[in-house]
Design a protein around this motif. Structure first.
Motif, PDB file in Angstrom:
ATOM      1  N   ALA A  72       4.014  -4.880 -11.401  1.00 35.74           N
ATOM      2  CA  ALA A  72       4.562  -3.805 -10.836  1.00 35.74           C
ATOM      3  C   ALA A  72       6.339  -3.590 -11.252  1.00 35.74           C
ATOM      4  O   ALA A  72       6.463  -2.458 -11.236  1.00 35.74           O
ATOM      5  CB  ALA A  72       4.369  -4.121  -9.356  1.00 35.74           C
ATOM      6  N   ALA A  73       6.967  -4.540 -11.202  1.00 33.94           N
ATOM      7  CA  ALA A  73       8.317  -4.549 -11.601  1.00 33.94           C
ATOM      8  C   ALA A  73       8.428  -3.899 -12.819  1.00 33.94           C
ATOM      9  O   ALA A  73       9.283  -3.149 -13.154  1.00 33.94           O
ATOM     10  CB  ALA A  73       8.934  -5.805 -11.508  1.00 33.94           C
ATOM     11  N   ALA A  74       7.582  -4.349 -13.739  1.00 30.24           N
ATOM     12  CA  ALA A  74       7.581  -3.781 -15.022  1.00 30.24           C
ATOM     13  C   ALA A  74       7.056  -2.246 -15.273  1.00 30.24           C
ATOM     14  O   ALA A  74       7.784  -1.629 -15.920  1.00 30.24           O
ATOM     15  CB  ALA A  74       6.639  -4.749 -16.057  1.00 30.24           C
ATOM     16  N   GLN A  75       6.440  -1.976 -14.778  1.00 30.62           N
ATOM     17  CA  GLN A  75       5.695  -0.589 -14.416  1.00 30.62           C
ATOM     18  C   GLN A  75       6.743   0.354 -13.986  1.00 30.62           C
ATOM     19  O   GLN A  75       6.778   1.520 -14.246  1.00 30.62           O
ATOM     20  CB  GLN A  75       4.229  -0.627 -13.712  1.00 30.62           C
ATOM     21  CG  GLN A  75       3.172  -1.166 -14.743  1.00 30.62           C
ATOM     22  CD  GLN A  75       1.895  -1.279 -13.519  1.00 30.62           C
ATOM     23  OE1 GLN A  75       2.012  -1.147 -12.501  1.00 30.62           O
ATOM     24  NE2 GLN A  75       0.930  -1.621 -14.453  1.00 30.62           N
ATOM     25  N   LYS A  76       7.312  -0.222 -12.905  1.00 31.87           N
ATOM     26  CA  LYS A  76       8.376   0.623 -12.178  1.00 31.87           C
ATOM     27  C   LYS A  76       9.692   0.516 -12.687  1.00 31.87           C
ATOM     28  O   LYS A  76      10.446   1.280 -12.382  1.00 31.87           O
ATOM     29  CB  LYS A  76       8.164   0.415 -10.850  1.00 31.87           C
ATOM     30  CG  LYS A  76       6.769   0.823  -9.993  1.00 31.87           C
ATOM     31  CD  LYS A  76       6.981   0.596  -8.500  1.00 31.87           C
ATOM     32  CE  LYS A  76       5.348   0.780  -7.978  1.00 31.87           C
ATOM     33  NZ  LYS A  76       5.705   2.291  -7.788  1.00 31.87           N
ATOM     34  N   ALA A 126       0.683  -1.245  -0.065  1.00 33.92           N
ATOM     35  CA  ALA A 126       0.082  -0.007  -0.074  1.00 33.92           C
ATOM     36  C   ALA A 126       1.082   1.231  -0.048  1.00 33.92           C
ATOM     37  O   ALA A 126       0.527   2.191  -0.853  1.00 33.92           O
ATOM     38  CB  ALA A 126      -1.079  -0.014   1.289  1.00 33.92           C
ATOM     39  N   ALA A 127       1.862   1.366   0.685  1.00 33.48           N
ATOM     40  CA  ALA A 127       2.803   2.382   0.733  1.00 33.48           C
ATOM     41  C   ALA A 127       3.386   2.571  -0.666  1.00 33.48           C
ATOM     42  O   ALA A 127       3.683   3.901  -1.152  1.00 33.48           O
ATOM     43  CB  ALA A 127       4.114   2.327   1.916  1.00 33.48           C
ATOM     44  N   GLU A 128       4.165   1.534  -1.237  1.00 32.12           N
ATOM     45  CA  GLU A 128       4.739   1.585  -2.467  1.00 32.12           C
ATOM     46  C   GLU A 128       4.440   0.283  -3.084  1.00 32.12           C
ATOM     47  O   GLU A 128       5.228  -0.499  -2.612  1.00 32.12           O
ATOM     48  CB  GLU A 128       5.942   2.085  -2.540  1.00 32.12           C
ATOM     49  CG  GLU A 128       6.967   2.506  -3.768  1.00 32.12           C
ATOM     50  CD  GLU A 128       8.481   2.484  -3.468  1.00 32.12           C
ATOM     51  OE1 GLU A 128       8.862   3.020  -4.528  1.00 32.12           O
ATOM     52  OE2 GLU A 128       8.826   2.803  -2.362  1.00 32.12           O
ATOM     53  N   ASP A 129       3.912   0.165  -4.190  1.00 23.87           N
ATOM     54  CA  ASP A 129       3.868  -1.321  -4.869  1.00 23.87           C
ATOM     55  C   ASP A 129       5.081  -1.753  -5.218  1.00 23.87           C
ATOM     56  O   ASP A 129       5.804  -0.949  -6.046  1.00 23.87           O
ATOM     57  CB  ASP A 129       2.559  -1.384  -6.036  1.00 23.87           C
ATOM     58  CG  ASP A 129       2.290  -2.720  -6.348  1.00 23.87           C
ATOM     59  OD1 ASP A 129       2.648  -3.548  -5.643  1.00 23.87           O
ATOM     60  OD2 ASP A 129       1.386  -2.870  -7.129  1.00 23.87           O
ATOM     61  N   ASN A 130       5.492  -2.930  -4.896  1.00 19.98           N
ATOM     62  CA  ASN A 130       6.696  -3.494  -5.222  1.00 19.98           C
ATOM     63  C   ASN A 130       6.793  -5.037  -5.467  1.00 19.98           C
ATOM     64  O   ASN A 130       5.854  -5.691  -4.763  1.00 19.98           O
ATOM     65  CB  ASN A 130       7.749  -3.148  -4.208  1.00 19.98           C
ATOM     66  CG  ASN A 130       7.591  -3.906  -2.932  1.00 19.98           C
ATOM     67  OD1 ASN A 130       8.066  -4.800  -2.720  1.00 19.98           O
ATOM     68  ND2 ASN A 130       6.661  -3.206  -1.959  1.00 19.98           N
TER      69      ASN A 130
END
Length: 170
Positions: free
Chosen positions: A99-103, A65-69
């Motif tokens: 999430a990995a791909a988006q970030k 919730a704080a930072e998707d990872n």
């Protein structure tokens, strides 16, 4: 850095099995950097190391919730799989890859291979053998020398062989 010193102290406390103090050091960092997943991931990890999986799950979810990872999602998936909840585990792993791909997070070879192995396990538990095989093979393509992955893939292929010979398999 101040945060690195706190993390080093938390690792010392964890090594001495003083998990409450280890978590407190990480929580101090999270108060200064509330939008970062890293201190919360460590809090969750320390609950897991202590054998408190229910608390670990809560903190992995707070971390997300704080930072998707992908890291918290993959670790949460392991707990879900241990609880015999392969569907939710699969969802966490797949969302972790997204999430990995988006970030733009490049997972290490080991993390990628382990995640595909875990995904293969979840699909096998759900009876989706083609998806299980595909993910296990993807894991082996990244890191070929994984005996657990090879063993599981061989087991699935042995179980699936009579079905494929009859022309009924995927």
């Amino acid at each position: 850095y101040w945060s690195e010193a706190r993390y080093e102290l938390s690792e010392y406390y964890a090594a001495t099995k003083d998990f409450a103090r280890a978590r407190n050091e990480c929580l101090a960092v999270s108060k200064v950097i509330p939008s970062s997943y890293q201190p919360l991931l460590r809090v969750a990890d320390y609950f897991r190391m202590e054998g408190k999986n229910d608390s670990a799950k809560v903190w992995y979810q707070r971390c997300i919730a704080a930072e998707d990872n992908p890291y918290a999602r993959m670790k949460l998936a392991i707990i879900l799989l241990e609880e015999e909840n392969p569907l939710q585990a699969t969802q966490q792993i797949e969302t972790g890859f997204q999430a990995a791909a988006q970030k733009g997070i490049a997972l290490s070879h080991e993390a990628s291979a382990s995640s595909y192995y875990l995904l293969g396990v979840t699909y096998a538990k759900m009876g989706k053998m083609k998806e299980a095989r595909d993910n296990l093979q993807r894991s082996l393509s990244i890191m070929p020398n994984q005996p657990d992955t090879r063993d599981l893939l061989q087991q699935i292929e042995r179980l699936d062989l009579p079905i494929r010979l009859c022309g009924l398999g995927n």
